[in-house]
Design a protein around this motif. Structure first.
Motif, PDB file in Angstrom:
ATOM      1  N   VAL A   1      -8.479  11.134  -5.829  1.00  0.00           N
ATOM      2  CA  VAL A   1      -7.404   9.408  -5.278  1.00  0.00           C
ATOM      3  C   VAL A   1      -7.453   9.167  -6.503  1.00  0.00           C
ATOM      4  CG1 VAL A   1      -8.368  10.051  -3.253  1.00  0.00           C
ATOM      5  CG2 VAL A   1     -10.629   9.677  -4.642  1.00  0.00           C
ATOM      6  N   TRP A   2      -6.910   7.471  -6.054  1.00  0.00           N
ATOM      7  CA  TRP A   2      -6.816   6.509  -6.945  1.00  0.00           C
ATOM      8  C   TRP A   2      -7.588   5.203  -6.544  1.00  0.00           C
ATOM      9  CZ3 TRP A   2      -1.836   5.904  -9.579  1.00  0.00           C
ATOM     10  CH2 TRP A   2      -1.459   7.151  -9.572  1.00  0.00           C
ATOM     11  N   GLY A   3      -8.646   4.820  -6.428  1.00  0.00           N
ATOM     12  CA  GLY A   3      -9.593   3.998  -5.565  1.00  0.00           C
ATOM     13  C   GLY A   3      -9.683   2.970  -6.461  1.00  0.00           C
ATOM     14  N   PHE A   4     -10.543   2.488  -6.212  1.00  0.00           N
ATOM     15  CA  PHE A   4     -11.769   0.541  -7.127  1.00  0.00           C
ATOM     16  C   PHE A   4     -12.591   1.135  -6.458  1.00  0.00           C
ATOM     17  CE2 PHE A   4      -7.364  -1.713  -5.078  1.00  0.00           C
ATOM     18  CZ  PHE A   4      -6.892  -2.182  -6.404  1.00  0.00           C
ATOM     19  N   ASN A   5     -13.530   0.798  -7.860  1.00  0.00           N
ATOM     20  CA  ASN A   5     -14.527   1.009  -8.019  1.00  0.00           C
ATOM     21  C   ASN A   5     -15.337   1.777  -7.521  1.00  0.00           C
ATOM     22  OD1 ASN A   5     -14.201  -1.621  -9.086  1.00  0.00           O
ATOM     23  ND2 ASN A   5     -16.266  -2.711  -7.607  1.00  0.00           N
ATOM     24  N   GLY A   6     -14.298   3.565  -7.481  1.00  0.00           N
ATOM     25  CA  GLY A   6     -14.815   4.856  -7.081  1.00  0.00           C
ATOM     26  C   GLY A   6     -15.174   5.014  -5.591  1.00  0.00           C
ATOM     27  N   SER A   7     -14.466   4.386  -4.721  1.00  0.00           N
ATOM     28  CA  SER A   7     -14.512   5.103  -3.603  1.00  0.00           C
ATOM     29  C   SER A   7     -13.293   4.204  -2.671  1.00  0.00           C
ATOM     30  CB  SER A   7     -15.468   4.135  -2.805  1.00  0.00           C
ATOM     31  OG  SER A   7     -15.464   2.874  -2.172  1.00  0.00           O
ATOM     32  N   VAL A   8     -12.464   5.021  -1.357  1.00  0.00           N
ATOM     33  CA  VAL A   8     -11.497   5.401  -0.964  1.00  0.00           C
ATOM     34  C   VAL A   8     -12.232   4.574   0.341  1.00  0.00           C
ATOM     35  CG1 VAL A   8      -9.690   6.265   0.045  1.00  0.00           C
ATOM     36  CG2 VAL A   8      -9.673   6.038  -2.395  1.00  0.00           C
ATOM     37  N   PRO A   9     -11.913   3.808   0.713  1.00  0.00           N
ATOM     38  CA  PRO A   9     -11.300   2.210   0.416  1.00  0.00           C
ATOM     39  C   PRO A   9     -12.141   1.915   0.179  1.00  0.00           C
ATOM     40  CG  PRO A   9     -11.887   2.618   3.324  1.00  0.00           C
ATOM     41  CD  PRO A   9     -12.586   3.020   2.475  1.00  0.00           C
ATOM     42  N   GLY A  10     -11.635   0.698  -1.074  1.00  0.00           N
ATOM     43  CA  GLY A  10     -12.448   0.312  -2.319  1.00  0.00           C
ATOM     44  C   GLY A  10     -13.521  -0.721  -1.289  1.00  0.00           C
ATOM     45  N   PRO A  11     -14.404  -1.061  -2.331  1.00  0.00           N
ATOM     46  CA  PRO A  11     -15.107  -2.093  -1.785  1.00  0.00           C
ATOM     47  C   PRO A  11     -14.391  -3.095  -0.711  1.00  0.00           C
ATOM     48  CG  PRO A  11     -15.226  -3.112  -3.798  1.00  0.00           C
ATOM     49  CD  PRO A  11     -14.605  -1.696  -3.958  1.00  0.00           C
ATOM     50  N   VAL A  12     -15.788  -3.742   0.385  1.00  0.00           N
ATOM     51  CA  VAL A  12     -15.398  -4.448   1.769  1.00  0.00           C
ATOM     52  C   VAL A  12     -15.808  -6.122   0.851  1.00  0.00           C
ATOM     53  CG1 VAL A  12     -16.332  -5.713   3.486  1.00  0.00           C
ATOM     54  CG2 VAL A  12     -15.958  -3.297   3.382  1.00  0.00           C
TER      55      VAL A  12
ATOM     56  N   ARG B   1      -2.373   7.044  -2.312  1.00  0.00           N
ATOM     57  CA  ARG B   1      -3.063   7.308  -3.147  1.00  0.00           C
ATOM     58  C   ARG B   1      -4.611   7.434  -3.473  1.00  0.00           C
ATOM     59  NH1 ARG B   1      -1.290  11.876  -7.080  1.00  0.00           N
ATOM     60  NH2 ARG B   1       0.517  11.322  -7.724  1.00  0.00           N
ATOM     61  N   GLY B   2      -4.944   5.925  -2.663  1.00  0.00           N
ATOM     62  CA  GLY B   2      -5.779   5.342  -2.158  1.00  0.00           C
ATOM     63  C   GLY B   2      -6.948   3.936  -2.495  1.00  0.00           C
ATOM     64  N   LEU B   3      -5.512   2.629  -3.212  1.00  0.00           N
ATOM     65  CA  LEU B   3      -5.667   2.199  -3.550  1.00  0.00           C
ATOM     66  C   LEU B   3      -4.889   0.890  -2.677  1.00  0.00           C
ATOM     67  CD1 LEU B   3      -4.073   2.343  -7.114  1.00  0.00           C
ATOM     68  CD2 LEU B   3      -6.600   1.751  -6.837  1.00  0.00           C
ATOM     69  N   TYR B   4      -7.008   1.244  -1.965  1.00  0.00           N
ATOM     70  CA  TYR B   4      -7.079  -0.727  -0.862  1.00  0.00           C
ATOM     71  C   TYR B   4      -8.253  -0.959  -0.046  1.00  0.00           C
ATOM     72  CZ  TYR B   4      -6.965   3.460   1.991  1.00  0.00           C
ATOM     73  OH  TYR B   4      -7.040   4.985   2.417  1.00  0.00           O
ATOM     74  N   GLY B   5      -7.859  -2.205  -0.087  1.00  0.00           N
ATOM     75  CA  GLY B   5      -9.559  -2.479   0.870  1.00  0.00           C
ATOM     76  C   GLY B   5      -9.962  -3.278   1.518  1.00  0.00           C
ATOM     77  N   ALA B   6     -10.525  -3.660   2.146  1.00  0.00           N
ATOM     78  CA  ALA B   6     -10.772  -4.757   2.778  1.00  0.00           C
ATOM     79  C   ALA B   6     -11.563  -6.477   2.536  1.00  0.00           C
ATOM     80  CB  ALA B   6     -11.775  -4.322   4.359  1.00  0.00           C
ATOM     81  N   LEU B   7     -11.232  -7.532   2.923  1.00  0.00           N
ATOM     82  CA  LEU B   7     -11.476  -8.305   1.912  1.00  0.00           C
ATOM     83  C   LEU B   7     -11.815  -9.312   3.289  1.00  0.00           C
ATOM     84  CD1 LEU B   7     -10.282 -10.692  -0.620  1.00  0.00           C
ATOM     85  CD2 LEU B   7     -11.164 -11.965   1.272  1.00  0.00           C
ATOM     86  N   ILE B   8     -12.321  -9.746   3.822  1.00  0.00           N
ATOM     87  CA  ILE B   8     -12.916 -10.704   5.320  1.00  0.00           C
ATOM     88  C   ILE B   8     -13.689 -11.316   5.050  1.00  0.00           C
ATOM     89  CG2 ILE B   8     -15.131 -10.610   7.205  1.00  0.00           C
ATOM     90  CD1 ILE B   8     -14.973  -7.220   6.802  1.00  0.00           C
ATOM     91  N   VAL B   9     -13.535 -12.408   5.790  1.00  0.00           N
ATOM     92  CA  VAL B   9     -13.568 -14.243   5.372  1.00  0.00           C
ATOM     93  C   VAL B   9     -14.338 -14.612   6.730  1.00  0.00           C
ATOM     94  CG1 VAL B   9     -13.307 -17.140   4.230  1.00  0.00           C
ATOM     95  CG2 VAL B   9     -11.571 -14.804   4.170  1.00  0.00           C
TER      96      VAL B   9
ATOM     97  N   GLN C   1      -1.721  19.259   0.525  1.00  0.00           N
ATOM     98  CA  GLN C   1      -1.720  20.217   0.650  1.00  0.00           C
ATOM     99  C   GLN C   1      -3.156  21.699   1.149  1.00  0.00           C
ATOM    100  OE1 GLN C   1       0.667  20.592  -3.494  1.00  0.00           O
ATOM    101  NE2 GLN C   1      -1.384  21.129  -3.229  1.00  0.00           N
ATOM    102  N   PRO C   2      -3.062  22.788   1.478  1.00  0.00           N
ATOM    103  CA  PRO C   2      -4.622  22.880   2.068  1.00  0.00           C
ATOM    104  C   PRO C   2      -5.272  22.904   1.091  1.00  0.00           C
ATOM    105  CG  PRO C   2      -2.124  24.302   2.394  1.00  0.00           C
ATOM    106  CD  PRO C   2      -1.922  23.543   1.553  1.00  0.00           C
ATOM    107  N   ASP C   3      -4.838  22.905  -0.589  1.00  0.00           N
ATOM    108  CA  ASP C   3      -6.124  22.954  -1.004  1.00  0.00           C
ATOM    109  C   ASP C   3      -6.817  21.433  -1.516  1.00  0.00           C
ATOM    110  OD1 ASP C   3      -4.162  21.529  -2.852  1.00  0.00           O
ATOM    111  OD2 ASP C   3      -3.723  23.658  -4.382  1.00  0.00           O
ATOM    112  N   ASN C   4      -6.155  20.207  -0.163  1.00  0.00           N
ATOM    113  CA  ASN C   4      -6.961  19.585  -0.815  1.00  0.00           C
ATOM    114  C   ASN C   4      -6.501  17.960  -1.627  1.00  0.00           C
ATOM    115  OD1 ASN C   4      -8.695  19.936   1.594  1.00  0.00           O
ATOM    116  ND2 ASN C   4     -10.744  19.941   0.738  1.00  0.00           N
ATOM    117  N   GLN C   5      -5.239  18.861  -2.474  1.00  0.00           N
ATOM    118  CA  GLN C   5      -4.687  17.909  -3.312  1.00  0.00           C
ATOM    119  C   GLN C   5      -3.586  17.483  -2.872  1.00  0.00           C
ATOM    120  OE1 GLN C   5      -5.943  18.957  -6.728  1.00  0.00           O
ATOM    121  NE2 GLN C   5      -6.871  19.269  -5.004  1.00  0.00           N
ATOM    122  N   HIS C   6      -2.959  16.332  -3.282  1.00  0.00           N
ATOM    123  CA  HIS C   6      -1.825  15.750  -2.583  1.00  0.00           C
ATOM    124  C   HIS C   6      -0.834  16.202  -2.303  1.00  0.00           C
ATOM    125  CE1 HIS C   6      -3.919  11.759  -2.179  1.00  0.00           C
ATOM    126  NE2 HIS C   6      -4.273  11.859  -3.940  1.00  0.00           N
ATOM    127  N   VAL C   7       0.319  16.055  -1.722  1.00  0.00           N
ATOM    128  CA  VAL C   7       1.826  16.729  -1.770  1.00  0.00           C
ATOM    129  C   VAL C   7       2.128  15.929  -2.804  1.00  0.00           C
ATOM    130  CG1 VAL C   7       3.425  16.961  -0.531  1.00  0.00           C
ATOM    131  CG2 VAL C   7       1.914  17.795   0.072  1.00  0.00           C
TER     132      VAL C   7
END
Ligand SMILES: [Cu+2]
Length: 457
Positions: free
Chosen positions: A37-48, A125-133, A155-161
């Protein structure tokens, strides 16, 4: 499920933070290999990201992706230069480089962040996160829960189409994944919201999918909507308790869990076909209370500039295109182009006021010029056979009328769903100077031409 006890729900993010956009693997599916995946700071979603209204925030975005990027702070009324739109507000951040975003957080509510560069690929691909105020005085609840909904096409092997950016998605319903995710994991057995009988939960829901629309129903429960897109709305339940969230949209709900210990209920999505998103699981534990908490649910509203309809100027936006419906003619780079060439030559499928925007060619040609301080009614005419969540940057707007029918709640939003052949009137005060994106938040539609800029000067 991200639940925090109330004591920890106060603002927790440092106001100076590094957000690293990178490539890594995450266990999305319950079985089989991890998904790249692509993400922020190593997680999908990115940090809250969690702040208080008025916080001065500084975010260094580091680009470790294989392509350039930007970050857009969706729903926040911040200066134009911080809005994160490539070639409109900034040069995209090259691979291996960084960019400092700095702004004051103006409003309380549930917002989010995501790239605006090649968003049809980078977001799914996974680049998103919540921002709470947080509100200055939050409403009384027992705890808060955040649900970030999205999907992956695997795909069945858990890779992106690997068919991001296909013309079929641009001109059709967008890239719809085959795996629905809740907080970055495939929904299924583990998607349980454990509750205690009697407790009151504030549930913040974000639809971060590139194209999927959710229509949520909480079986056995009647959640009360208290905010759309972060902005307070008169607390109310939805007809048949259906909550529809298009891509980019958020809702804050108050959920009173008044069923008996040991009971279980499904939360279902029935937008196209019915499937379970989560389970509400009542712990076998003495009820916290036997009558719902009586505390008020009204959020303190943000100080948004109120549009005066008597002096507002009307402007029109006509939306056309798509692979189903009337063939269209549009302007591309100043030249009239038929639908065949739009699709096959330019990979474009949609027009706004007869113009199809190239992602990199639209800069500095706003389709609408507004005077700073102008009161505006935008009449959006959807002449297509498709539904579109339309998103305006830098401003919130009131939803005034749908097909000429005045709306009961006249709610504030930054993204509104426009059904096929529907006309929606929105109103706002153009008080934030700059060039602001106005685009469909089905990200494949935006890349397919359904975007443009509104200049406020
Ligand atoms: Cu659209």
């Amino acid at each position: 499920m991200w639940a925090l006890p109330p004591a920890l729900v106060r603002a927790a993010s440092p106001t100076s933070l590094e957000l690293r956009a990178g490539v890594f693997r995450q266990q999305v599916m319950p079985k089989g290999p991890r998904t790249p995946v692509w993400g922020f700071n190593g997680s999908v979603p990115g940090p809250v990201l969690r702040y208080r209204r008025g916080d001065q925030v500084r975010m260094t975005v580091v680009n470790d992706l294989p392509q350039e990027t930007t970050v857009h702070w969706h729903g926040l009324r911040i200066p134009n230069a911080m809005d994160g739109v490539p070639f409109v507000t900034q040069i995209p951040i090259p691979r291996g480089e960084k960019f400092d975003y700095a702004f004051q957080v103006p409003d309380s509510g549930t917002f989010w962040y995501h790239p605006h560069q090649s968003s049809f690929e980078q977001v799914p691909r996974g680049l998103y996160g919540a921002l709470i105020v947080e509100e200055d005085k939050p409403i009384e609840v027992d705890r808060e829960v955040l649900w970030v909904l999205s999907d992956f096409k695997l795909q069945p092997d858990n890779q992106h189409v690997e068919d991001f950016g296909s013309v079929r998605d641009f001109g059709g319903i967008g890239r719809i994944g085959n795996v629905v995710t809740l907080n970055g994991r495939a929904v299924g057995e583990g998607s349980g919201l454990e509750v205690r009988s009697g407790e009151r939960i504030r549930l913040r829901i974000l639809n971060a999918a590139s194209a999927r629309i959710f229509s949520l129903q909480f079986l056995g429960h009647w959640p009360v909507v208290i905010a759309f897109d972060g902005q307070a709305v008169e607390p109310h339940t939805r007809p048949s308790s259906q909550l529809v969230l298009g891509p980019g949209m958020r809702a804050d709900l108050v959920l009173d869990c008044m069923k008996a210990p040991g009971e279980r209920f499904s939360v279902i999505d029935n937008w196209e076909k019915t499937s379970e998103i989560a389970k509400i699981v009542y712990r076998d534990e003495k009820p916290l209370r036997t009558k719902p908490l009586g505390a008020p649910m009204e959020l303190e509203p943000n100080a948004l500039p109120e549009p005066d309809l008597r002096k507002a100027n009307e402007h029109y936006i006509l939306f056309q295109g798509g692979v189903v419906g009337e063939p269209i003619l549009g302007m591309v780079d100043g030249k009239p182009t038929g639908i065949y060439n739009l699709l096959n030559k330019h990979g474009l499928a949609w027009t706004m006021n007869y113009t199809a925007a190239h992602e990199h060619a639209l800069m500095h040609q706003p389709f609408l010029h507004l005077t700073k301080g102008e009161h505006v009614v935008l009449k959006m005419i959807n002449d297509t056979d498709f539904i579109h969540p339309m998103h305006l940057h830098g401003h919130l707007f009131r939803v005034i009328a749908v097909d000429g029918k005045p709306q009961k709640y006249r709610e504030w939003r930054d993204t509104v769903l426009m059904a096929p052949k529907e006309t929606i009137d929105i109103a706002f005060v153009a008080d934030n100077p700059g060039e602001w994106m106005f685009h469909c938040h089905i990200l494949e539609h935006a890349a397919g031409g359904m975007m443009g800029t509104i200049a406020v000067e």
